[in-house]
Design a protein around this motif. Structure first.
Motif, short mmCIF file in Angstrom:
data_model
loop_
_atom_site.label_atom_id
_atom_site.label_comp_id
_atom_site.label_asym_id
_atom_site.label_seq_id
_atom_site.Cartn_x
_atom_site.Cartn_y
_atom_site.Cartn_z
N ALA A 237 13.23 -29.26 28.14
CA ALA A 237 12.31 -29.73 29.17
C ALA A 237 11.11 -30.37 28.48
O ALA A 237 10.88 -30.20 27.27
CB ALA A 237 11.87 -28.58 30.07
N ASN A 238 10.35 -31.12 29.27
CA ASN A 238 9.16 -31.79 28.78
C ASN A 238 8.14 -31.83 29.91
O ASN A 238 8.50 -32.04 31.08
CB ASN A 238 9.49 -33.21 28.30
CG ASN A 238 8.25 -33.94 27.81
OD1 ASN A 238 7.52 -33.43 26.99
ND2 ASN A 238 8.02 -35.12 28.36
N VAL A 239 6.87 -31.63 29.57
CA VAL A 239 5.80 -31.60 30.56
C VAL A 239 4.84 -32.73 30.25
O VAL A 239 4.37 -32.86 29.11
CB VAL A 239 5.06 -30.24 30.54
CG1 VAL A 239 3.95 -30.24 31.59
CG2 VAL A 239 6.03 -29.11 30.79
N GLU A 418 1.25 -29.67 24.40
CA GLU A 418 2.10 -30.16 23.32
C GLU A 418 2.93 -29.01 22.73
O GLU A 418 4.12 -29.19 22.42
CB GLU A 418 1.23 -30.79 22.24
CG GLU A 418 2.04 -31.39 21.09
CD GLU A 418 1.15 -32.01 20.03
OE1 GLU A 418 1.68 -32.42 18.99
OE2 GLU A 418 -0.07 -32.09 20.26
N HIS A 419 2.33 -27.86 22.59
CA HIS A 419 3.08 -26.72 22.05
C HIS A 419 4.16 -26.27 23.02
O HIS A 419 5.25 -25.86 22.61
CB HIS A 419 2.12 -25.57 21.74
CG HIS A 419 2.72 -24.55 20.81
ND1 HIS A 419 2.62 -24.64 19.44
CD2 HIS A 419 3.47 -23.45 21.06
CE1 HIS A 419 3.25 -23.63 18.89
NE2 HIS A 419 3.78 -22.89 19.85
N ILE A 420 3.87 -26.32 24.31
CA ILE A 420 4.90 -25.99 25.31
C ILE A 420 6.08 -26.95 25.18
O ILE A 420 7.25 -26.56 25.24
CB ILE A 420 4.29 -26.01 26.73
CG1 ILE A 420 3.34 -24.83 26.91
CG2 ILE A 420 5.39 -25.97 27.78
CD1 ILE A 420 2.59 -24.84 28.22
N ASN A 421 5.78 -28.22 25.02
CA ASN A 421 6.85 -29.21 24.86
C ASN A 421 7.66 -28.94 23.59
O ASN A 421 8.88 -29.14 23.57
CB ASN A 421 6.27 -30.62 24.83
CG ASN A 421 5.78 -31.06 26.19
OD1 ASN A 421 6.29 -30.60 27.22
ND2 ASN A 421 4.77 -31.91 26.23
N SER A 609 8.53 -35.16 24.08
CA SER A 609 9.70 -34.41 24.53
C SER A 609 10.90 -34.86 23.76
O SER A 609 10.85 -35.72 22.90
CB SER A 609 9.91 -34.62 26.04
OG SER A 609 10.37 -35.92 26.27
N SER A 610 12.01 -34.27 24.16
CA SER A 610 13.27 -34.56 23.49
C SER A 610 14.08 -35.59 24.25
O SER A 610 15.27 -35.72 24.03
CB SER A 610 14.07 -33.28 23.35
OG SER A 610 14.35 -32.76 24.63
N SER A 611 13.47 -36.26 25.17
CA SER A 611 14.25 -37.18 26.01
C SER A 611 14.78 -38.33 25.19
O SER A 611 14.07 -39.01 24.47
CB SER A 611 13.37 -37.71 27.14
OG SER A 611 14.09 -38.61 27.90
N LYS A 612 16.06 -38.55 25.31
CA LYS A 612 16.72 -39.68 24.62
C LYS A 612 17.06 -40.79 25.60
O LYS A 612 17.82 -41.69 25.30
CB LYS A 612 18.00 -39.18 23.95
CG LYS A 612 17.75 -38.14 22.86
CD LYS A 612 17.07 -38.74 21.67
CE LYS A 612 17.08 -37.81 20.48
NZ LYS A 612 16.43 -36.55 20.70
#
Length: 1823
Positions: A237-239, A418-421, A609-612
């Motif tokens: 996930a990403n915030v 950022e740390h949550i992400n 985030s890790s979104s590709k």
């Protein structure tokens, strides 16, 4: 339709109102075109005239029919306008308590300000996989729709949640995320879904605060992007955050709070780890006390802080980083409390060096105190040539301090996000994502500043995207249905957006003004006036030169320009930042590093985030602005907003609009003004307007036909095409063709047409109703007339009968009077006659008595004289006889004595001869015994005769004397006269007679008195008896009542215990299920590991691994067990008390052993006391004996010692023999192992024979010695007792002279010897008898003790309550059974231990003997081989099949493959059911027969693994699963039936008992097979439920089992899945029954136990009940009277099927009781309090929430039905308050009843089973 037809009398309309916004009214007369007003009647019966503008001719809005009010979808309303939407939302919210409503593609959510039970796991599972239109509106339905579209269309999704503060945006977004975490949980162990959920408490703590409108208001926007893999599991996930309200850090309005984290930290300041923060309560700090109250009702800051810390830990934030974060937050609070003192000149100020808060600030951040103190009050001015340090005024210093605090908090907020992400980041490739946007709604306050401007700007962009999406959907729908459409005009807010973000727009001018060194807010406002005064979306207020108005899509908003430049610049002095960069704490220095982006919202998805996924915008990108503008907040927000819009345009959006119903936060309170304001702002009304501009009402042909078929003519029904019928009906009813359009699958209607059709339908029904009422009323009147006529005739008949009966009564009374007179007169005459007759009889009686007495006296005197004569004559005759008899006796005695002497001499002479002695010695002993007995008998006879003779002589002498005296008396009396004596006798007799008469009278009087007393006593006893009977009846009634109560209590307790047993069984089976799931997961991980390991290269397995390591979880066969309690004690002593496991059986064994030892101690004590008593008695008796006994005792002691020595030697010989045997066995084993010659063995056998012979010799010696000792003892005793015996015998009468003394002595010796032998036997028997008696007495005493204990316990239990009695009795029974079981278990263990020892010895000896025989046979064959001249063939004798199958070890894999892995159920059609189980048992039996435990272990383990492999491969095949369930159960039954346990062998035949296992105990494997059966059963239920579940809702709720009963209603934009053309995807009840028939046939054909089949269908019927009831509770469209009728019919069909299949005893009908009661609830009357009582008494299986939910959802299908009133629902709730129902609304349809596998033995014998050739088991050999 014309206007006059629409606005006719009784038509209801909506008119504007200042308080309620819109108010309902009714036309009192028809409206005609051209009239200037309408005559209306309001709901409060007031008459009002409503004016109409003639020019615009704007008539009031029409109101929808009541049947359409309360719909799930606002687009289903016929009239789509603002009052209809507001009224529908109000009715659903207040009356039905429904907070969710669809409005096309938008979900409208109203905040209830109350916790509702509609968000549990059961609700999530109920909405999972359902079509959106099938269920009631819910946030879970929107989330499920997004999840399904992502999986189906492979396209990214977005859920846009908007609304104003306090409307519930954050909660709605949280529930949507929770739904994704539950449904799309991660497949690995990363628990990413838990981390996603854990981010919510952190974000709420650092980003939420209390405002005047909301206690938990989000002061930032966030877009949570949840990533999924190809299997649609969450992988990351990403915030992304937007526009944090930094100003709240330094300033809060009244009744507001700062961010929650500050108050949470102050609440936890007392913790030891936070002492260094130097914090106190929140009231002591300036930044947390400006709003007044620092607490929130219902919120605990300390508990929330603990949750925040747990969330930090779950997300991987180290404890040191957490402490650093809390230090930075505490430093901000201390910074706010720094006291700044102004100097006298006013242009400068300073801070005291001793300021405590500044010291704490510098200490917590690790910066230098002096530098921070200096640069807080000074600033640096840099020019081209010089650098100046300038002091600042007090206000400037305060502003700089506040800016620094806001900047620190913003940087910390960005670091946490950022740390949550990072924690939610994943290295796996993301396939798709679902984004949840939680962003602020349109805001307008009294004072609106820069924050409100940015928020409303974002809402303008979102509204534009929303409008375009809605328009696109409408366009696609029209094109899909192939109908002509025109361009719909909708509001386009692009000019307003251009005003804000275009070149030289508001934001551009703001950035430009920020570049000017001395730019001010007033100058910027003036530039706006000059530039945009001509724009239609920009206005200048009349009374202000510093404010401006922007006309947004929702409303006009006036912004005050003060502070815009400062907030846009977000100025922080560089010197202060440099000090923070030099902090000694790494985290603080990292926050302000140059390469960090100050606002995390500007980060791209690839960075944060890790979104590709590459998102492509649907509109062209804006040009990048200049570099100078990158630092402004406006530019950053505009950039992040464009990025957000690009993401949303690349996804499929789903909209959730949150509405705040009131500003007071009251639960279920609706303020129409606030609601309309938000509906206008959130775009819901725009959606309605766009829908109303086209064809808002849409009906499928199928639904339209079923709803309006009452309007179809009979001639039109001849056509079979429903589409053609619908066209003809509409063309006939609606004349204007523009009012409707025929699409490909739907009919499209203009607004108001559905209401017109509903009016026509209602008129049709009304006419039919009037006809029915007319007919029924006429029939009722006829019935009433006939009833009156019958009543009149009955009254007449009764009156006539009454008069006739009265006349008959008068005649009967007259006749009775005459009869009474006659009887009375007759009675008087009879009494007089009887009185005279009694007097005559008395006189006669006295006279006759006198004469009789005289005659009696004479006869008595004569009788006495006769008696005297008789006695005298008898006495004389007896005396003469006795004299003669005495003489004869004397003569006889003399003669007999003479004869006896002669015979004695002859016998003496004969006895001295040798031959006679030899002949007599043969039976001398017996003869002596006989003689002795004869002598004793003669002595006894002699004694008795002598005693008789003496008595006779004495009596004779006395009688003679009496006779002499009488004779003398008689002679004297004869001399005197006899008359005086007779007179005296007569007088004495008369006196005696008188005395007798007097005594008789006394006795008669006493008898009379006693009879009277007895009668009285009897009467009293009868009264007492009657009273006792009454008391007995009362007591019986009380006992009956009490027994009923006790029975009810006991039954309740039994039910409770049964329920506890079921729960325990279900918990155990859930553990088995969890174990199977973990095993499956382990297999999956192992497969993945093997795939990963399949890389190039060679991997060598460890050499010491066993091939059966995977089967190590199965138990091995136990060949040795702990036999008795001593072994258990020894084990406990060896292990140690601390390490020894407290096994319950060991504990009970020890306890029982203690009791046995106590009993033995008591017995020994009793025996010791008895022995002491006996010894004391013997000592008292033996004291007077002679001293000669001492010598006898010494001899006896010597003989006993000698005997003991011989016995000890005998024992030694036995021990030597045993040792010799062991040596022989060991040598034989060594000889067999070394293949030596048999000479040593024969030598040992010879030694054994010699030892046996020596033993026999010793035995004979022992016997000889014993006989010698006995004979010597007898002689000694005979010698000592000779003289006294002789002396005793010489005293016999008449034998002194004629008996020889030597002969008598010899005879006496023989008799004494026999007497001793008999006495010894008698003593032995008496001792045995005494021992038996003592044992029986001991048993009696123990039984008495037990009886006393039981009586005591019984008395104690009588004092207890009935519940305690039952519990105590159960405990006693359990303890008794436990003791018995332990006894039996100990006995069994001992027997098994002995049996195993004997078997082992037998095996050893058999092997040795076989080896020896084989060696001897081999030697003999070698010697005689040359003697055989021809070949001899040996014929094998055929034996019967013993029910065993033999196979070689290498064929085991082939056996498992052919019999388990590759076997298909179709191959065994027509054979014996469960054939594989029988074959496996026969193989196991052979392995048991040959005593091969490894073979048994390997075969069972391979079988179980093979079955698991097959079930894993065919995890969706019902037939295969049922096949192996039946075979596993049959194998389990066989292992029980043939285990040898008597409990399982009661139904076995003698042949079956021969097939039992002999060597091994497979109890542990039976448990493993039982667990495997549970797993297979659960898989079977899962497969069958997966097959049936898609059919249930359609078959039970939607399909019309009774044709024509239900009528469809408008469904709006979201159609139900069953609303297909003729129900293409629908199922009927017959399909469900057919499927269950197939299940039942398969299970019966495969031989599954009937009890298991019953449990399977009980589970399936429970699932049908749960799924149907859950859908009923979540669907408003099916909660109607017709649905209740359909349900009752469907349930009756299912019950009939159960009875037809003989499954009614399974309890399946009882599981459907909630559904039956729900169907009855839908059909019951729901008006009066009596109806409420009936509902409460009937619906016992439904919870209070379920009853209220059904009543709230109840929807009439036509206007003739009435809705359930709110007052009736409140009455139901009041009556059901006492119920303790669970809070769960829905039933758990995944609940599984615990399964029971009853023992079901087979009647087949193993030798009768035939193995078919299709199994390819030729390698199995029958034994």
């Amino acid at each position: 339709m014309s206007v006059s037809e629409l606005y006719s009398q009784y038509t209801r309309v909506w008119i504007p109102d200042l308080d309620e916004v819109w108010r309902s009214a009714e036309l009192t007369k028809d409206y005609k075109e051209g009239e200037k007003s309408l005559q209306l009647r309001l709901e409060d019966e007031t008459i009002r005239e409503y004016p109409i503008d003639v020019q615009s001719n704007q008539l009031p809005f029409l109101r929808n029919p009541d049947i359409l009010v309360g719909e799930n979808d606002l687009t289903a309303l016929s009239y789509l306008h603002e009052p209809a939407v507001l009224h529908n939302l109000k009715v659903r919210f207040l009356e039905s308590n429904h907070i969710y409503t669809y409005c096309g593609i938008v979900l409208v959510a109203i905040n209830p300000y109350e916790q509702l039970p509609i968000y549990g796991q059961d609700v999530i599972y109920a909405y999972s996989g359902q079509n959106m239109g099938d269920m009631d509106p819910h946030i879970f339905a929107v989330a499920d729709e997004a999840y399904k579209q992502m999986a189906r269309d492979e396209k990214n999704q977005s859920i846009i949640v908007s609304g104003e503060s306090g409307a519930g945006k954050t909660v709605s977004a949280k529930y949507a995320i929770r739904y994704f975490a539950t449904v799309g949980g991660s497949a690995s162990d990363t628990n990413i879904e838990e981390k996603v959920l854990a981010s919510s408490p952190i974000m709420e703590a650092i980003g939420n605060a209390k405002t005047t409108r909301n206690d938990n208001s989000s002061r930032f926007g966030k877009y949570i992007q949840i990533g999924f893999d190809k299997s649609h599991h969450i992988i990351g996930a990403n915030v992304r955050t937007y526009l944090l309200e930094k100003s709240r850090v330094a300033f809060q309005a009244e009744d507001e709070r700062n961010y929650h984290i500050f108050y949470q930290l102050c609440a936890a300041a007392s913790l030891p780890e936070f002492k260094e923060l130097s914090l106190t309560c929140a009231e002591d700090f300036f930044y947390t006390s400006q709003g007044g109250d620092t607490s929130i009702e219902g919120m605990d800051d300390a508990k929330d802080f603990e949750k925040t810390r747990q969330a930090f830990t779950l997300l991987g934030v180290r404890e040191s980083h957490q402490i650093s974060i809390f230090k930075i937050i505490a430093s901000i609070l201390h910074l706010g409390n720094v006291e700044i003192q102004a100097e006298r000149d006013g242009d400068s100020c300073g801070i005291s060096p001793q300021d405590e808060h500044l010291n704490n600030f510098c200490r917590l951040l690790g910066v230098e105190h002096s530098q921070m103190e200096h640069w807080l009050c000074h600033r640096k001015l840099v020019t081209t040539s010089e650098t100046y340090v300038k002091t600042m005024s007090l206000q400037q210093v305060i502003n700089a301090r506040n800016a620094l605090a806001k900047h620190i908090y913003a940087q910390l907020f960005g670091w946490i996000v950022e740390h949550i992400n990072k924690a939610l980041h994943t290295s796996l490739k993301q396939h798709s994502f679902i984004g949840v946007l939680d962003i602020y709604g349109f805001e307008t306050f009294e004072v609106n500043s820069f924050e409100q401007f940015c928020i409303n700007y974002a809402n303008e962009k979102l509204q534009q995207q929303f409008n375009s999406h809605v328009f696109k959907l409408e366009q696609e729908e029209y094109m899909k249905e192939q109908i002509p459409w025109t361009l719909i005009d909708f509001y386009d807010n692009q000019p307003c957006i251009d005003l804000i973000e275009a070149k030289l727009g508001i934001l551009d001018l703001l950035d430009e003004e920020c570049k000017v060194p001395k730019g001010t807010d007033q100058n910027w406002a003036q530039k706006l006036y000059d530039r945009h005064s001509g724009s239609q979306h920009f206005q200048k207020p009349r009374m202000s030169n510093t404010a401006f108005i922007v006309v947004h899509f929702a409303d006009k908003v006036e912004y005050l320009s003060d502070g815009f430049l400062e907030k846009n610049r977000d100025t922080v002095y560089e010197e202060q930042i440099n000090i923070l960069k030099a902090s000694k704490f790494p985290l603080v220095a990292d926050l302000f590093h140059d390469d960090r982006d100050p606002v995390p919202a500007t980060t791209t998805p690839g960075k944060g985030s890790s979104s590709k996924i590459h998102v492509r915008s649907a509109r062209p990108l804006l040009k990048a602005p200049n570099k100078e503008h990158k630092k402004t907040v406006g530019h950053q927000f505009r950039t992040s907003l464009h990025l957000l819009m690009e993401t949303l345009n690349a996804t499929t959006p789903h909209y959730v609009r949150c509405i705040k119903p009131n500003d007071e936060k009251l639960p279920f309170h609706f303020d129409p003004k606030r609601a309309v304001q938000q509906l206008r702002a959130c775009g819901v009304l725009e959606t309605i307007r766009i829908s109303a501009a086209g064809y808002p009402s849409r009906w499928a042909y199928h639904d339209f036909f079923h709803r309006y078929r009452v309007l179809v003519k009979k001639s039109e029904l001849a056509n079979t095409d429903k589409k053609a019928i619908c066209k003809s009906v509409l063309e006939r009813l609606i004349k204007d063709p523009d009012k409707f359009q025929f699409g490909r699958t739907k009919i499209f209607f203009r607004a108001g047409q559905v209401a017109y059709l509903e009016k026509l339908r209602a008129d049709k029904f009304r006419a039919a109703t009037i006809m029915i009422q007319k007919t029924v009323r006429g029939w009722l009147q006829k019935v009433k007339y006939r009833r009156l006529k019958r009543a009149t005739l009955t009254l007449q008949r009764c009156c006539r009968g009454h008069l006739a009966r009265r006349l008959a009564e008068h005649l009967r009374r007259t006749r009775a009077a005459v009869v009474l007179q006659k009887q009375y007169r007759m009675q008087r005459a009879r009494l007089a006659y009887q009185r005279v007759r009694r007097a005559v009889l008395i006189i006669q009686a006295f006279a006759r008595g006198l004469f009789v007495r005289r005659i009696y006296q004479q006869v008595l005197a004569e009788h006495k004289a006769t008696i005297i004569q008789k006695h005298v004559r008898g006495c004389l005759a007896r005396r003469h006889f006795q004299q003669l008899r005495g003489a004869a006796i004397v003569i006889q005695c003399a003669f007999r004595m003479f004869k006896a002497k002669q015979e004695l001499k002859a016998l003496k002479i004969e006895a001295r001869s040798a031959e006679h002695l030899k002949r007599l010695n043969v039976g001398m002993e017996n003869k002596v015994v006989q003689l002795q007995r004869k002598i004793d008998d003669q002595n006894k006879e002699f004694k008795t005769l002598s005693e008789q003779l003496s008595t006779v002589t004495n009596a004779y002498a006395m009688e003679v004397e009496k006779l002499k005296e009488e004779l003398a008396h008689c002679q004297q009396s004869q001399d005197g006269g006899s008359s005086p004596r007779l007179q005296e006798e007569v007088e004495s007799l008369q006196t005696e007679l008188q005395r007798a008469h007097s005594e008789r009278k006394v006795l008669e009087d006493a008898h009379a008195r006693e009879t009277d007393e007895l009668r009285k006593r009897v009467a009293d006893l009868e009264q007492e008896n009657a009273l006792l009977k009454d008391e007995k009846e009362q007591l019986n009634n009380q006992i009956l009542c009490q027994s009923k109560g006790d029975f009810a209590q006991s039954s309740a307790k039994e039910d409770q215990r049964a329920q506890e047993l079921e729960e325990e069984r279900s918990r155990y089976q859930n553990l088995v299920k969890e174990y199977s799931r973990l095993e499956q997961r382990y297999d999956n991980l192992r497969d993945e590991l093997t795939i990963i390991k399949q890389t190039p290269g060679h991997r060598r397995n460890p050499s010491n691994q066993s091939s059966l390591e995977s089967d190590s979880n199965y138990p091995s066969i136990s060949t040795s067990e702990v036999g008795d309690t001593e072994d258990a004690l020894q084990q406990v002593e060896e292990i140690g008390l601390e390490k020894a496991a407290m096994d319950m059986t060991v504990f009970l064994k020890l306890q029982k052993r203690v009791r046995e030892l106590e009993q033995e101690r008591k017995k020994l004590q009793v025996q010791l006391e008895k022995r002491e008593q006996q010894d004391s008695k013997k000592a008292q008796e033996e004291q007077p004996k002679n001293d000669l006994d001492l010598d006898q005792d010494a001899d006896l002691a010597y003989n006993s010692l000698k005997r003991q020595e011989l016995e000890s030697e005998n024992k030694k010989l036995k021990n030597d023999l045993n040792e010799l045997r062991k040596a022989v066995a060991d040598q034989a084993a060594e000889s067999s192992s070394t293949h030596g010659s048999p000479d040593s063995y024969s030598l040992l056998l010879n030694q054994l024979k010699l030892a046996n012979e020596e033993l026999e010799v010793r035995k004979e010696e022992v016997l000889i010695l014993r006989t010698q000792i006995v004979s010597a003892d007898q002689r000694r005793l005979a010698g000592k007792s000779t003289e006294p015996n002789i002396n005793a015998r010489t005293s016999w009468p008449n034998s002194e002279k004629h008996v020889d003394q030597e002969d008598a002595i010899e005879a006496y010796h023989g008799v004494c010897q026999t007497n001793r032998l008999l006495e010894a036997q008698l003593q032995a028997q008496s001792r045995e008898h005494e021992e038996e008696v003592e044992g029986l007495k001991a048993q009696v005493e123990t039984l008495k003790e037990e009886l006393e204990k039981q009586q005591q316990t019984f008395c104690q239990t009588l004092l207890l309550s009935p519940e305690a009695q039952v519990e105590f009795g159960v405990q006693q029974e359990i303890s008794r059974l436990t003791n018995e079981n332990l006894d039996l278990k100990e006995l069994v263990e001992k027997l098994e231990k002995n049996e195993r020892k004997l078997k082992k010895q037998l095996k050893i000896y058999m092997k040795k003997v076989q080896d020896l025989e084989a060696a001897q046979a081999l030697a003999q064959s070698e010697k005689k081989r040359h003697e055989l001249n021809r070949q001899v063939t040996v014929q094998r004798k055929e034996k019967d099949f013993q029910g065993m199958l033999e196979y070689h070890k290498e064929d085991e894999a082939l056996l498992i493959r052919n019999l388990v892995t590759d076997l298909k159920p179709q191959m065994l059609a027509g054979t014996v059911p469960c054939l594989p189980a029988y074959i496996l048992y026969m193989c196991i039996r052979h392995a048991d027969y040959i005593n091969n435990d490894l073979k048994v272990h390997s075969l069972l383990t391979s079988t179980i693994n093979g079955i698991k492999k097959v079930l894993k491969k065919h995890n969706d095949d019902f037939e295969m699963t049922s096949f192996w369930l039946s075979n596993t159960c049959r194998l389990l039954h066989c292992l029980k039936q043939y285990s040898g346990d008597e409990g399982f062998m009661t139904q076995n035949t003698a042949k079956q008992n021969e097939h039992c296992l002999k060597n091994f105990d497979l109890t542990e494997y039976r448990q493993v097979l039982s667990d495997l059966s549970i797993q297979i059963y659960q898989q079977l239920i899962k497969i069958s439920e997966g097959t049936l579940q898609p059919m249930i809702v359609s078959a039970m709720l939607e399909n019309e089992s009774i044709q024509g009963l239900s009528g469809m209603k408008p469904t709006g934009y979201r159609k139900r899945s069953s609303s297909m053309v003729d129900g293409d995807n629908s199922y009927c009840l017959e399909a469900v029954i057919r499927q269950m028939n197939s299940f039942h046939t398969v299970m019966c054909d495969q031989g599954l136990d009937p009890e298991i089949i019953l449990q399977v269908f009980k589970q399936l019927f429970y699932m049908i009940n749960a799924v149907t009831l859950n859908n009923l509770l979540l669907r408003k469209d099916v909660c109607s009277w017709s649905t209740g009728m359909q349900l009752r019919y469907n349930i009756s069909q299912l019950e009939e099927w159960l009875r037809g299949r003989n499954l009614h005893q399974s309890g399946a009908v009882q599981t459907m009781e909630p559904l039956i009661q729900a169907a009855q609830l839908l059909q019951l009357k729901k008006k009066t309090p009596e109806d409420a009582e009936a509902i409460c008494s009937l619906c016992t299986a439904l919870s209070t929430q379920q009853i209220v939910k059904i009543l709230n959802l109840y929807t009439p299908l036509n206007e003739f039905e009435e809705r359930v009133t709110v007052a009736f629902i409140r009455t139901i709730q009041a009556q059901l308050q006492e119920r303790n129902d669970p809070q769960q609304l829905l039933l758990d349809f995944k609940h599984m009843f615990p399964v029971l596998f009853p023992f079901n033995p087979s009647s087949l014998t193993m030798d009768s089973i035939h193995i078919p050739a299709c199994l390819s088991l030729e390698f199995l050999n029958e034994v």
